[in-house]
Design a protein around this motif. Structure first.
Motif, short mmCIF file in Angstrom:
data_model
loop_
_atom_site.label_atom_id
_atom_site.label_comp_id
_atom_site.label_asym_id
_atom_site.label_seq_id
_atom_site.Cartn_x
_atom_site.Cartn_y
_atom_site.Cartn_z
N UNK A 85 0.85 -1.19 0.00
CA UNK A 85 0.00 0.00 0.00
C UNK A 85 0.90 1.25 0.00
N UNK A 86 0.43 2.35 -0.62
CA UNK A 86 1.30 3.49 -0.89
C UNK A 86 1.89 4.17 0.35
N UNK A 87 1.12 4.27 1.44
CA UNK A 87 1.63 4.96 2.62
C UNK A 87 2.90 4.29 3.15
N UNK A 88 2.98 2.97 3.03
CA UNK A 88 4.15 2.24 3.50
C UNK A 88 5.39 2.60 2.68
N UNK A 89 5.17 3.07 1.45
CA UNK A 89 6.27 3.49 0.59
C UNK A 89 6.56 4.99 0.72
N UNK A 90 5.88 5.65 1.68
CA UNK A 90 6.13 7.05 1.93
C UNK A 90 5.23 8.01 1.17
N UNK A 91 4.21 7.48 0.51
CA UNK A 91 3.29 8.32 -0.25
C UNK A 91 2.23 8.85 0.70
N UNK A 92 2.34 10.14 1.04
CA UNK A 92 1.43 10.69 2.05
C UNK A 92 1.08 12.13 1.72
N UNK A 93 0.75 12.91 2.75
CA UNK A 93 0.12 14.20 2.51
C UNK A 93 1.00 15.17 1.73
N UNK A 94 2.33 15.15 1.94
CA UNK A 94 3.16 16.09 1.20
C UNK A 94 3.18 15.75 -0.29
N UNK A 95 3.03 14.46 -0.61
CA UNK A 95 2.92 14.08 -2.02
C UNK A 95 1.61 14.58 -2.61
N UNK A 96 0.53 14.43 -1.87
CA UNK A 96 -0.75 14.92 -2.35
C UNK A 96 -0.73 16.42 -2.56
N UNK A 97 -0.08 17.16 -1.65
CA UNK A 97 0.00 18.61 -1.79
C UNK A 97 0.80 18.99 -3.02
N UNK A 98 1.91 18.27 -3.26
CA UNK A 98 2.73 18.57 -4.44
C UNK A 98 1.95 18.29 -5.72
N UNK A 99 1.26 17.17 -5.76
CA UNK A 99 0.48 16.83 -6.95
C UNK A 99 -0.60 17.88 -7.21
N UNK A 100 -1.28 18.31 -6.16
CA UNK A 100 -2.32 19.33 -6.33
C UNK A 100 -1.73 20.64 -6.84
N UNK A 101 -0.61 21.07 -6.26
CA UNK A 101 -0.02 22.34 -6.66
C UNK A 101 0.50 22.31 -8.08
N UNK A 102 0.82 21.12 -8.58
CA UNK A 102 1.41 21.02 -9.91
C UNK A 102 0.45 20.45 -10.95
N UNK A 103 -0.85 20.57 -10.67
CA UNK A 103 -1.85 20.35 -11.70
C UNK A 103 -2.19 18.91 -11.99
N UNK A 104 -1.97 17.99 -11.05
CA UNK A 104 -2.36 16.60 -11.26
C UNK A 104 -3.76 16.39 -10.68
N UNK A 105 -4.63 15.84 -11.50
CA UNK A 105 -6.05 15.76 -11.16
C UNK A 105 -6.50 14.35 -10.78
N UNK A 106 -5.67 13.34 -11.07
CA UNK A 106 -6.09 11.96 -10.83
C UNK A 106 -4.85 11.11 -10.55
N UNK A 107 -5.01 10.15 -9.67
CA UNK A 107 -3.99 9.14 -9.39
C UNK A 107 -4.59 7.77 -9.68
N UNK A 108 -3.91 7.01 -10.50
CA UNK A 108 -4.27 5.60 -10.71
C UNK A 108 -3.57 4.81 -9.60
#
Length: 501
Positions: A85-108
């Motif tokens: 699962x992604x959180x175990x790989x370090x994918x968390x809120x700062x990643x979501x914030x970066x994606x939002x700020x840089x125009x990413x609208x969807x995550x597969x």
């Protein structure tokens, strides 16, 4: 991690009566060509620049609940190693914030069967909770989620990742342990494992392994059917046609027989299992992986005959001229079926010019896309992204592109010049079905922070800037009586004042 396991809603061993119950519910949901619940279009103007769920489609175009056409840009996040699962790989809120700020609208977002059902018939609530935490985190950053049943080379025991050992039925086939990408064509064990799946061969306890997949699909839909930021479900990543795969690569028309007997049969049962719990979200089927090279079309039907479905396809050409061929084949499928189109994998490289060339092709074809992948190829150091001249020449600089997000009309042109950071967007005021949306409905354009740094200028004809515009989102409403609109955006040293039309 110690997973909490529970017997699936359809407990193992899977009974004939239980499977029949899903079939009856599915028949009620999809007895006609219409989806069980057709999302309705809002009768009032929508001022929210972000997509309003549930996401549906009009022909090949993705649409939100207001009827606006969506031109999504996104990225994949698939955790292929335990605990999957992604959180175990370090994918968390700062990643979501970066994606939002840089125009990413969807995550597969990858979902691994080996973690979802580690034992026959036992669904892991712990794993669903972990996936749910990532879905919720992305929702806080206004990012849609496509839930992807992911596999590469079937599973860890014969290939890379995906299905658990108990679902890996290979008979006497030799396991050559070939590595990616040649294992599909050179490892008989992988081919046999897929063939067992298409044949719904009995696994431990006698339940068919494809039936067990339907249990997993039903469990996923039960958990996420009410999630407001879920775009839909991708039923399987890059399926392989089993032991009789040769015609798929040799024939100009692909392999329509296997499309029908293997993919269509699987997609129908999996879609029905999802519809027993989730009647509103999109369901996507993928063609056989050989489609990705551009040499042959796909002949699959709408998954389950359900109108609220589409094609998830990948673009991995063997040469640059393969990109338009893949896109042409995808468009031909949509024209023939009326299904939605979503490009869900491309890139898999650090070569910025190649990324730019392919992204340009998607813009020209007006196709929404999801890049492969966030963790491996895009952001090397989240907190120190490239800037200035290095940005354009970097992977992240090539992938992060301004683009229209939600359009109150039908897109007619999207063109971006990375060298000058100039974006041109044109659209018709008429929707794909011939309607016009209510006056005041907002068209939104993503302006990533790392591209414009909050400072841009624009010209517009046929549309007026809306007061909801801000440093990373430029919004417009159509001018009354205009047939369409064109907006051109470029950098400007003067900062944008939020809320000023």
């Amino acid at each position: 991690m110690t997973a909490r396991l529970r017997p699936a809603r359809i407990t193992w061993p899977v009974t004939v009566l239980a499977l029949a119950a899903i079939a009856l519910v599915a028949t009620a949901c999809s007895g006609s060509s219409k989806p069980a619940t057709t999302p309705t279009v809002a009768a009032v103007a929508v001022a929210d620049p972000r997509p309003v769920g549930p996401i549906a489609h009009e022909g090949h175009w993705l649409t939100d609940a207001s009827g606006r056409v969506l031109m999504l840009h996104g990225t994949n996040m698939v955790s292929k190693g335990a605990p999957y699962y992604p959180a175990a790989a370090g994918f968390d809120d700062d990643d979501g914030a970066w994606l939002e700020a840089n125009g990413f609208d969807v995550v597969r977002l990858g979902v691994m069967a080996t973690a979802l059902m580690p034992e026959p018939g036992m669904v892991s609530d712990t794993y669903l909770d972990q996936i749910g935490q990532t879905v919720d985190m992305l929702a806080r950053h206004h990012i849609l989620v496509l839930l992807d049943f992911h596999q590469d080379g079937w599973g860890e025991s014969v290939g890379s990742d995906g299905f658990p050992g108990w679902m890996t039925l290979t008979g006497n086939a030799q396991n050559t342990h070939t590595t990616f990408p040649l294992y599909y064509v050179t490892n008989p064990a992988i081919q046999a494992a897929f063939q067992s799946f298409w044949d719904n061969a009995p696994g431990p306890g006698g339940a068919g392994i494809r039936d067990q997949f339907d249990v997993m699909a039903h469990a996923l839909a039960s958990r996420f059917g009410g999630a407001p930021n879920v775009l839909g479900y991708d039923l399987i990543n890059e399926p392989w046609p089993g032991t009789t795969w040769e015609p798929c690569g040799a024939n100009a028309d692909g392999c329509p027989g296997l499309d029908r007997t293997e993919l269509d049969a699987f997609y129908a049962s999996a879609t029905h299992a999802i519809r027993a719990s989730d009647r509103q979200h999109l369901v996507f089927g993928e063609p056989f992986v050989l489609f990705n090279f551009g040499n042959a079309p796909t002949n699959i039907a709408l998954p389950g005959g359900d109108a609220n479905t589409g094609l998830s396809f990948h673009v991995y050409p063997l040469s640059p001229d393969g990109v338009p061929r893949v896109l042409k084949n995808a468009e031909a499928w949509a024209q023939g079926t009326g299904g939605a189109l979503l490009e869900t994998e491309w890139g898999a490289t650090d070569d910025a010019p190649v990324i730019t060339q392919q992204a340009d092709a998607f813009d020209e074809a007006l196709v929404p896309w999801i890049f492969w992948t966030y963790d491996e190829n895009m952001v090397r150091d989240l907190h120190k992204p490239p800037t200035g001249d290095n940005l354009v020449a970097s992977t992240v600089g090539a992938v992060v592109r301004p683009h229209p997000l939600a359009i109150a009309g039908t897109p007619t042109r999207v063109h971006y010049d990375p060298a000058t950071r100039t974006l041109e967007v044109s659209w018709s005021a008429t929707m794909p079905d011939g309607r016009q949306l209510p006056t005041g409905t907002v068209t939104s354009i993503e302006l990533p922070a790392s591209v414009y740094h909050g400072a841009y200028k624009f010209t517009a004809t046929g549309a007026k800037r809306d007061a909801s515009s801000n440093s990373t989102m430029l919004t417009f409403t159509n001018e009354p009586g205009a047939d369409g609109a064109t907006v051109t955006i470029s950098p400007d040293p003067t900062p944008v004042v939020a809320g000023t039309p």
